[in-house]
Design a protein around this motif. Structure first.
Motif, PDB file in Angstrom:
ATOM      1  N   PRO A 269      16.897   3.097  10.927  1.00  0.00           N
ATOM      2  CA  PRO A 269      15.449   3.769  10.945  1.00  0.00           C
ATOM      3  C   PRO A 269      14.241   2.659  11.042  1.00  0.00           C
ATOM      4  O   PRO A 269      14.508   1.746   9.790  1.00  0.00           O
ATOM      5  N   ASP A 270      13.371   2.848  11.569  1.00  0.00           N
ATOM      6  CA  ASP A 270      11.908   2.055  11.428  1.00  0.00           C
ATOM      7  C   ASP A 270      11.280   2.842  10.122  1.00  0.00           C
ATOM      8  O   ASP A 270      11.349   4.027  10.227  1.00  0.00           O
ATOM      9  N   VAL A 271      10.709   2.218   9.246  1.00  0.00           N
ATOM     10  CA  VAL A 271      10.217   2.368   8.086  1.00  0.00           C
ATOM     11  C   VAL A 271       8.603   2.797   8.661  1.00  0.00           C
ATOM     12  O   VAL A 271       8.034   1.978   9.287  1.00  0.00           O
ATOM     13  N   PRO A 272       8.183   3.859   8.033  1.00  0.00           N
ATOM     14  CA  PRO A 272       6.931   4.299   8.500  1.00  0.00           C
ATOM     15  C   PRO A 272       6.140   3.099   7.832  1.00  0.00           C
ATOM     16  O   PRO A 272       6.172   2.928   6.811  1.00  0.00           O
ATOM     17  N   VAL A 273       4.854   2.995   8.463  1.00  0.00           N
ATOM     18  CA  VAL A 273       3.463   2.149   7.970  1.00  0.00           C
ATOM     19  C   VAL A 273       2.286   2.969   8.094  1.00  0.00           C
ATOM     20  O   VAL A 273       1.954   3.294   8.884  1.00  0.00           O
ATOM     21  N   LYS A 274       1.873   2.877   6.654  1.00  0.00           N
ATOM     22  CA  LYS A 274       0.558   3.800   6.448  1.00  0.00           C
ATOM     23  C   LYS A 274      -0.328   3.505   7.615  1.00  0.00           C
ATOM     24  O   LYS A 274      -0.832   2.017   7.578  1.00  0.00           O
ATOM     25  N   GLY A 275      -1.099   4.110   8.279  1.00  0.00           N
ATOM     26  CA  GLY A 275      -2.212   3.723   9.341  1.00  0.00           C
ATOM     27  C   GLY A 275      -1.676   3.106  10.518  1.00  0.00           C
ATOM     28  O   GLY A 275      -2.559   2.870  11.499  1.00  0.00           O
ATOM     29  N   GLU A 276      -0.287   3.437  10.562  1.00  0.00           N
ATOM     30  CA  GLU A 276       0.238   2.598  12.034  1.00  0.00           C
ATOM     31  C   GLU A 276       1.118   3.707  12.954  1.00  0.00           C
ATOM     32  O   GLU A 276       1.649   4.414  12.115  1.00  0.00           O
ATOM     33  N   THR A 277       1.091   3.808  13.981  1.00  0.00           N
ATOM     34  CA  THR A 277       1.815   4.562  14.856  1.00  0.00           C
ATOM     35  C   THR A 277       3.251   3.891  15.084  1.00  0.00           C
ATOM     36  O   THR A 277       4.274   4.623  15.250  1.00  0.00           O
ATOM     37  N   GLU A 278       3.539   2.954  14.733  1.00  0.00           N
ATOM     38  CA  GLU A 278       4.849   2.081  15.220  1.00  0.00           C
ATOM     39  C   GLU A 278       5.170   1.897  13.774  1.00  0.00           C
ATOM     40  O   GLU A 278       4.535   1.341  12.665  1.00  0.00           O
ATOM     41  N   GLY A 279       6.677   1.884  13.628  1.00  0.00           N
ATOM     42  CA  GLY A 279       7.337   1.677  12.347  1.00  0.00           C
ATOM     43  C   GLY A 279       7.529   0.011  12.317  1.00  0.00           C
ATOM     44  O   GLY A 279       7.630  -0.769  13.235  1.00  0.00           O
ATOM     45  N   TYR A 280       8.199  -0.210  11.004  1.00  0.00           N
ATOM     46  CA  TYR A 280       8.460  -1.509  10.562  1.00  0.00           C
ATOM     47  C   TYR A 280       9.987  -1.531  10.661  1.00  0.00           C
ATOM     48  O   TYR A 280      10.891  -0.762   9.933  1.00  0.00           O
ATOM     49  N   PRO A 281      10.737  -2.415  11.494  1.00  0.00           N
ATOM     50  CA  PRO A 281      11.943  -2.480  11.691  1.00  0.00           C
ATOM     51  C   PRO A 281      12.368  -3.469  10.772  1.00  0.00           C
ATOM     52  O   PRO A 281      11.911  -4.232  10.477  1.00  0.00           O
ATOM     53  N   VAL A 282      13.829  -2.963  10.302  1.00  0.00           N
ATOM     54  CA  VAL A 282      14.542  -3.765   9.239  1.00  0.00           C
ATOM     55  C   VAL A 282      15.645  -4.670   9.782  1.00  0.00           C
ATOM     56  O   VAL A 282      16.452  -4.168  10.392  1.00  0.00           O
ATOM     57  N   ARG A 283      15.591  -5.740   9.187  1.00  0.00           N
ATOM     58  CA  ARG A 283      16.460  -6.788   9.522  1.00  0.00           C
ATOM     59  C   ARG A 283      17.555  -7.046   8.672  1.00  0.00           C
ATOM     60  O   ARG A 283      18.793  -7.177   8.736  1.00  0.00           O
ATOM     61  N   ARG A 284      17.100  -7.105   7.252  1.00  0.00           N
ATOM     62  CA  ARG A 284      18.035  -7.657   6.218  1.00  0.00           C
ATOM     63  C   ARG A 284      17.415  -6.910   4.870  1.00  0.00           C
ATOM     64  O   ARG A 284      16.299  -6.567   4.954  1.00  0.00           O
ATOM     65  N   ILE A 285      18.197  -6.625   4.101  1.00  0.00           N
ATOM     66  CA  ILE A 285      17.825  -6.129   2.603  1.00  0.00           C
ATOM     67  C   ILE A 285      18.371  -6.982   1.456  1.00  0.00           C
ATOM     68  O   ILE A 285      19.791  -7.073   1.423  1.00  0.00           O
ATOM     69  N   PHE A 286      17.413  -7.472   0.963  1.00  0.00           N
ATOM     70  CA  PHE A 286      17.872  -8.350  -0.489  1.00  0.00           C
ATOM     71  C   PHE A 286      17.570  -7.732  -1.615  1.00  0.00           C
ATOM     72  O   PHE A 286      16.549  -6.784  -1.627  1.00  0.00           O
ATOM     73  N   CYS A 287      18.106  -7.689  -2.748  1.00  0.00           N
ATOM     74  CA  CYS A 287      17.761  -7.099  -4.046  1.00  0.00           C
ATOM     75  C   CYS A 287      17.784  -8.097  -4.933  1.00  0.00           C
ATOM     76  O   CYS A 287      18.734  -8.916  -5.182  1.00  0.00           O
ATOM     77  N   VAL A 288      17.106  -8.088  -5.915  1.00  0.00           N
ATOM     78  CA  VAL A 288      16.807  -8.829  -7.239  1.00  0.00           C
ATOM     79  C   VAL A 288      17.660  -8.141  -8.573  1.00  0.00           C
ATOM     80  O   VAL A 288      17.313  -6.867  -8.655  1.00  0.00           O
ATOM     81  N   GLY A 289      18.440  -8.782  -9.190  1.00  0.00           N
ATOM     82  CA  GLY A 289      19.164  -8.274 -10.279  1.00  0.00           C
ATOM     83  C   GLY A 289      18.545  -8.642 -11.273  1.00  0.00           C
ATOM     84  O   GLY A 289      17.881  -9.805 -11.437  1.00  0.00           O
ATOM     85  N   ARG A 290      18.632  -7.503 -12.530  1.00  0.00           N
ATOM     86  CA  ARG A 290      18.073  -7.940 -13.669  1.00  0.00           C
ATOM     87  C   ARG A 290      16.505  -8.665 -14.010  1.00  0.00           C
ATOM     88  O   ARG A 290      16.487  -9.560 -14.438  1.00  0.00           O
ATOM     89  N   ASN A 291      15.783  -8.087 -13.295  1.00  0.00           N
ATOM     90  CA  ASN A 291      14.210  -8.645 -13.090  1.00  0.00           C
ATOM     91  C   ASN A 291      13.495  -7.957 -14.179  1.00  0.00           C
ATOM     92  O   ASN A 291      12.345  -8.199 -13.963  1.00  0.00           O
ATOM     93  N   TYR A 292      13.811  -6.961 -15.065  1.00  0.00           N
ATOM     94  CA  TYR A 292      13.027  -6.703 -15.984  1.00  0.00           C
ATOM     95  C   TYR A 292      13.969  -6.743 -17.370  1.00  0.00           C
ATOM     96  O   TYR A 292      14.893  -6.558 -17.319  1.00  0.00           O
ATOM     97  N   ALA A 293      13.227  -7.317 -18.392  1.00  0.00           N
ATOM     98  CA  ALA A 293      14.142  -7.720 -19.679  1.00  0.00           C
ATOM     99  C   ALA A 293      14.455  -6.623 -20.225  1.00  0.00           C
ATOM    100  O   ALA A 293      15.748  -6.559 -20.422  1.00  0.00           O
ATOM    101  N   ALA A 294      13.989  -5.348 -20.361  1.00  0.00           N
ATOM    102  CA  ALA A 294      14.284  -4.214 -21.021  1.00  0.00           C
ATOM    103  C   ALA A 294      15.639  -3.583 -20.207  1.00  0.00           C
ATOM    104  O   ALA A 294      16.574  -3.122 -20.807  1.00  0.00           O
ATOM    105  N   HIS A 295      15.502  -3.677 -19.007  1.00  0.00           N
ATOM    106  CA  HIS A 295      16.774  -3.102 -18.153  1.00  0.00           C
ATOM    107  C   HIS A 295      18.159  -4.196 -18.238  1.00  0.00           C
ATOM    108  O   HIS A 295      18.909  -3.596 -18.639  1.00  0.00           O
ATOM    109  N   ALA A 296      17.694  -5.471 -18.352  1.00  0.00           N
ATOM    110  CA  ALA A 296      18.796  -6.472 -18.641  1.00  0.00           C
ATOM    111  C   ALA A 296      19.543  -5.848 -20.050  1.00  0.00           C
ATOM    112  O   ALA A 296      20.749  -6.043 -20.182  1.00  0.00           O
ATOM    113  N   ALA A 297      18.559  -5.873 -20.880  1.00  0.00           N
ATOM    114  CA  ALA A 297      19.064  -5.411 -22.091  1.00  0.00           C
ATOM    115  C   ALA A 297      19.798  -4.403 -22.325  1.00  0.00           C
ATOM    116  O   ALA A 297      20.903  -4.036 -22.917  1.00  0.00           O
TER     117      ALA A 297
END
Length: 230
Positions: free
Chosen positions: A10-38
């Motif tokens: 699915p293309d992701v909707p963009v506020k104010g645009e009629t065309e969506g944002y096509p997704v190529r890749r998804i990267f995720c960052v691990g443990r980027n909040y200290a309290a969550h890591a703890a």
């Protein structure tokens, strides 16, 4: 001509645009909040971010109703601030990273925690826990100029109306531009790349019938409903 047709990403909707944002890749960052890591029993690593990926085929839009996934009895919510890139960057500076940002969105990184934990114990990849069908949820993208500077915006998640996660974006260990600049040392990043920047403390299990709502000040909320397992 292909042998068979694949389901569209699915293309992701963009506020104010009629065309969506096509997704190529998804990267995720691990443990980027200290309290969550703890809360997960991990040391905070301030030297450099680390990453895992999700398949674009597993992306769903906000408002989805999905069955509770197979193979788990411990499915967790993780509310995230998502960055959408709109220009190519490779081995970039933080200033170049900022210029490459197209917009931001609320997202959910859903996790089969029991399977992730089993993989950690055996020093194996997290794919069975993290790269799950329907486990990357995203709301409408707001353009970077409209959102403004990433500062002390509140990030929160409620399950059936009860707040479970509540923090601010100032609590990110590695800033958005730091993450992009670091990740660009290893990948040719560009338009269509999403980066889920990590989750605050308060993650927990959800069950069939749960309704999740994640919010970040200045962005459209992300919604997910879980139905009975198939």
């Amino acid at each position: 001509m292909s042998l068979f047709a694949l389901p569209p990403i699915p293309d992701v909707p963009v506020k104010g645009e009629t065309e969506g944002y096509p997704v190529r890749r998804i990267f995720c960052v691990g443990r980027n909040y200290a309290a969550h890591a703890a809360e997960m029993g991990n040391e905070v690593d301030r030297e450099a971010p680390f990453y895992f990926t999700k398949s674009p085929a597993h992306l769903v839009l906000s408002g989805a109703e999905l069955p509770y996934p197979p193979g788990t009895s411990d499915y967790h919510h993780e509310m995230e601030f998502v960055v959408a890139l709109g220009a190519p960057v490779f081995r970039c500076t933080k200033e170049e990273a900022q210029a490459a940002i197209y917009g931001y969105a609320c997202g959910l990184d859903m996790t089969r925690r029991d399977l992730q934990g089993a993989a950690k114990d055996k020093k194996r990849p997290w794919s069975l826990g993290k790269d799950v069908e329907g486990a990357a949820v995203i709301a409408t993208i707001t353009k970077a100029a409209e959102f403004g500077a990433v500062a002390d915006q509140r990030i929160a998640l409620s399950v059936d109306g009860t707040v479970k996660q509540d923090a601010t974006l100032t609590e990110l260990i590695h800033s958005v531009t730091d993450v992009i600049a670091h990740l660009s040392q290893f990948y040719h990043l560009g338009a269509g790349d999403l980066i889920y920047t990590g989750t605050p403390a308060g993650v927990g299990a959800v069950s069939a019938g749960a309704r999740l709502e994640g919010t970040i000040d200045g962005l459209d909320p992300v919604l997910l409903s879980l139905t009975a397992p198939e």
